[in-house]
Design a protein around this motif. Sequence first.
Motif, PDB file in Angstrom:
ATOM      1  N   LEU A  16       0.835  -1.198   0.000  1.00 50.67           N
ATOM      2  CA  LEU A  16       0.000   0.000   0.000  1.00 50.67           C
ATOM      3  C   LEU A  16       0.870   1.248   0.000  1.00 50.67           C
ATOM      4  O   LEU A  16       2.006   1.219   0.464  1.00 50.67           O
ATOM      5  CB  LEU A  16      -0.891   0.042   1.253  1.00 50.67           C
ATOM      6  N   ARG A  17       0.307   2.337  -0.503  1.00 50.44           N
ATOM      7  CA  ARG A  17       0.923   3.648  -0.336  1.00 50.44           C
ATOM      8  C   ARG A  17       0.035   4.445   0.607  1.00 50.44           C
ATOM      9  O   ARG A  17      -1.138   4.675   0.314  1.00 50.44           O
ATOM     10  CB  ARG A  17       1.029   4.385  -1.679  1.00 50.44           C
ATOM     11  N   ILE A  18       0.566   4.859   1.709  1.00 49.45           N
ATOM     12  CA  ILE A  18      -0.207   5.598   2.695  1.00 49.45           C
ATOM     13  C   ILE A  18      -0.020   7.094   2.451  1.00 49.45           C
ATOM     14  O   ILE A  18       1.105   7.576   2.339  1.00 49.45           O
ATOM     15  CB  ILE A  18       0.234   5.235   4.128  1.00 49.45           C
ATOM     16  N   VAL A  19      -1.130   7.821   2.364  1.00 52.46           N
ATOM     17  CA  VAL A  19      -1.038   9.271   2.210  1.00 52.46           C
ATOM     18  C   VAL A  19      -0.370   9.819   3.469  1.00 52.46           C
ATOM     19  O   VAL A  19      -0.867   9.615   4.579  1.00 52.46           O
ATOM     20  CB  VAL A  19      -2.430   9.897   2.029  1.00 52.46           C
ATOM     21  N   PRO A  20       0.768  10.506   3.338  1.00 57.08           N
ATOM     22  CA  PRO A  20       1.534  10.920   4.520  1.00 57.08           C
ATOM     23  C   PRO A  20       0.902  12.093   5.274  1.00 57.08           C
ATOM     24  O   PRO A  20       0.081  12.841   4.719  1.00 57.08           O
ATOM     25  CB  PRO A  20       2.894  11.326   3.930  1.00 57.08           C
ATOM     26  N   ASP A  21       1.322  12.247   6.524  1.00 54.28           N
ATOM     27  CA  ASP A  21       0.806  13.319   7.383  1.00 54.28           C
ATOM     28  C   ASP A  21       0.890  14.677   6.703  1.00 54.28           C
ATOM     29  O   ASP A  21      -0.077  15.447   6.688  1.00 54.28           O
ATOM     30  CB  ASP A  21       1.599  13.372   8.700  1.00 54.28           C
ATOM     31  N   GLN A  22       2.068  14.991   6.155  1.00 52.79           N
ATOM     32  CA  GLN A  22       2.257  16.343   5.642  1.00 52.79           C
ATOM     33  C   GLN A  22       1.352  16.637   4.463  1.00 52.79           C
ATOM     34  O   GLN A  22       0.935  17.782   4.257  1.00 52.79           O
ATOM     35  CB  GLN A  22       3.724  16.582   5.273  1.00 52.79           C
ATOM     36  N   HIS A  23       1.015  15.610   3.709  1.00 52.59           N
ATOM     37  CA  HIS A  23       0.127  15.804   2.564  1.00 52.59           C
ATOM     38  C   HIS A  23      -1.291  16.115   3.042  1.00 52.59           C
ATOM     39  O   HIS A  23      -1.952  17.032   2.545  1.00 52.59           O
ATOM     40  CB  HIS A  23       0.156  14.545   1.709  1.00 52.59           C
ATOM     41  N   VAL A  24      -1.763  15.353   4.025  1.00 50.22           N
ATOM     42  CA  VAL A  24      -3.090  15.586   4.587  1.00 50.22           C
ATOM     43  C   VAL A  24      -3.147  16.961   5.239  1.00 50.22           C
ATOM     44  O   VAL A  24      -4.085  17.745   5.017  1.00 50.22           O
ATOM     45  CB  VAL A  24      -3.435  14.493   5.618  1.00 50.22           C
ATOM     46  N   GLU A  25      -2.144  17.271   6.034  1.00 52.85           N
ATOM     47  CA  GLU A  25      -2.142  18.540   6.764  1.00 52.85           C
ATOM     48  C   GLU A  25      -2.102  19.739   5.825  1.00 52.85           C
ATOM     49  O   GLU A  25      -2.761  20.756   6.060  1.00 52.85           O
ATOM     50  CB  GLU A  25      -0.962  18.577   7.734  1.00 52.85           C
TER      51      GLU A  25
END
Length: 451
Positions: free
Chosen positions: A73-82
């Motif tokens: 899987l590729r997890i959408v990272p914290d910084q992208h969400v933030e």
Amino acid sequence: MQITRRLVRSTLVLGMLAGTGLVPATAEAQLRRSGDRVLFLIPLPGSPDDSGFARELGHLVRSRMESKFRRKLRIVPDQHVEQLLINSGLEPNAILEPPIAHKLARALLADAYIIGTLSRDPTKTNATFRLVDRNRSGLSGWVTVDGPPDDSPRKFADRVIDSLRNQVKAAEHARDCFDGRDRGHLKKAREHAERAFKLYPNHPSSAICLAHVFEAIGQPVDSLIWVLEKATLGDSLLESAWRDLARHYQQAGDARKAAEALSRLFAANPAVIAVAGSAASPAGAQELPQTIYDTLEALTPDDIRALIEKAEAGDGEAQQMLGLAYHHGYTVDQIYAEAVKWYRLAADQGFAHAQDGLGKLYYLGQGVEQDFGEALRWIRLAVEQGLPEGQYGYGVMLLEGKVCARTSKRPSRGSPGRLNEDTWRRSPTSAACICTESGRARMPEWRSVGF
């Protein structure tokens, strides 16, 4: 609601996000899988006192998922969400209600997302998560995690990861089931679905795939009803299963069960009622602005038939809607070749979503032979119309190093990753590539050419 309005506006900043360098690079093999980009959202705490615990848990689970499941899987990272939340006028650690979480997942182009609730009392710590499959990722169903009342966020995050392991394995089989069905390997597809059921009984995505297989081999309606009922047992909020069940109950002559299935569909997504005009939507639902994707989610089989009639008569908007429906599996089976057919007709008429969708299918080699040049051509047309999804997709393509941006900057002689001086002289504004030695585009230069 003000928060909802702000989040909906987040789709307008996708082009900006693509230029921040926050999009993760992956191997080409991963890109060819439809279900490898996953968003994990901070669970909703039962008490305001648990907000800090929930936020820390959300960050820890994202990090651990990226580490434990990085090959799958590729997890959408914290910084992208933030970054997206900040650009939407929200706090970077905002805790979102499910309807807004769905819009966030769509804006981040997630193939699946995980939402949940958290409760803590003197006897235990408990979390319940729903895995929502948006694009044949295979991740679907529910997971419940229990721990002692004094569990730290770190220990509880480990429990969450342990509880997700079988889900991730079942998701792989579901993806293989869909791939087998697409290639006509129906026996293999069925075997993969059955393997998923051994890991997670009533696995929703695998049941949906098996229903498609049953339709393809002409199984009787009773078999279709049986497997779709399995999907609803695995996730009682699965709209596509209830919609198909209503149709098959009607075919079987069971009007009562068909009505019950429609009732469960409306309960799972009240917005369907508002769009269909069957009843007034609940308080607040009308404040969620309708987008092309909201319309797609509310399509009925009758709507599809009407769209086909219009599309065959040359209606570009109907052709675009059918392309999107077949691309993402809205109401119809997810058939990439059909998506390509309708996208191309609409794209030739200048419809931006169709141009973007056709470019992505070329990029991934889904329903058409993989062709990065064609992918770039079509997505650029969508970008030039200002479509945020196109801008985002273009940024991902550049970061992956499969295509290069056009530039008027003269390349250095012999510099790696650039076309030679003679090529630049022949076509100074479109031939030169902006690529590093490793093949990834340099985002500052990409932004400088206006995309």
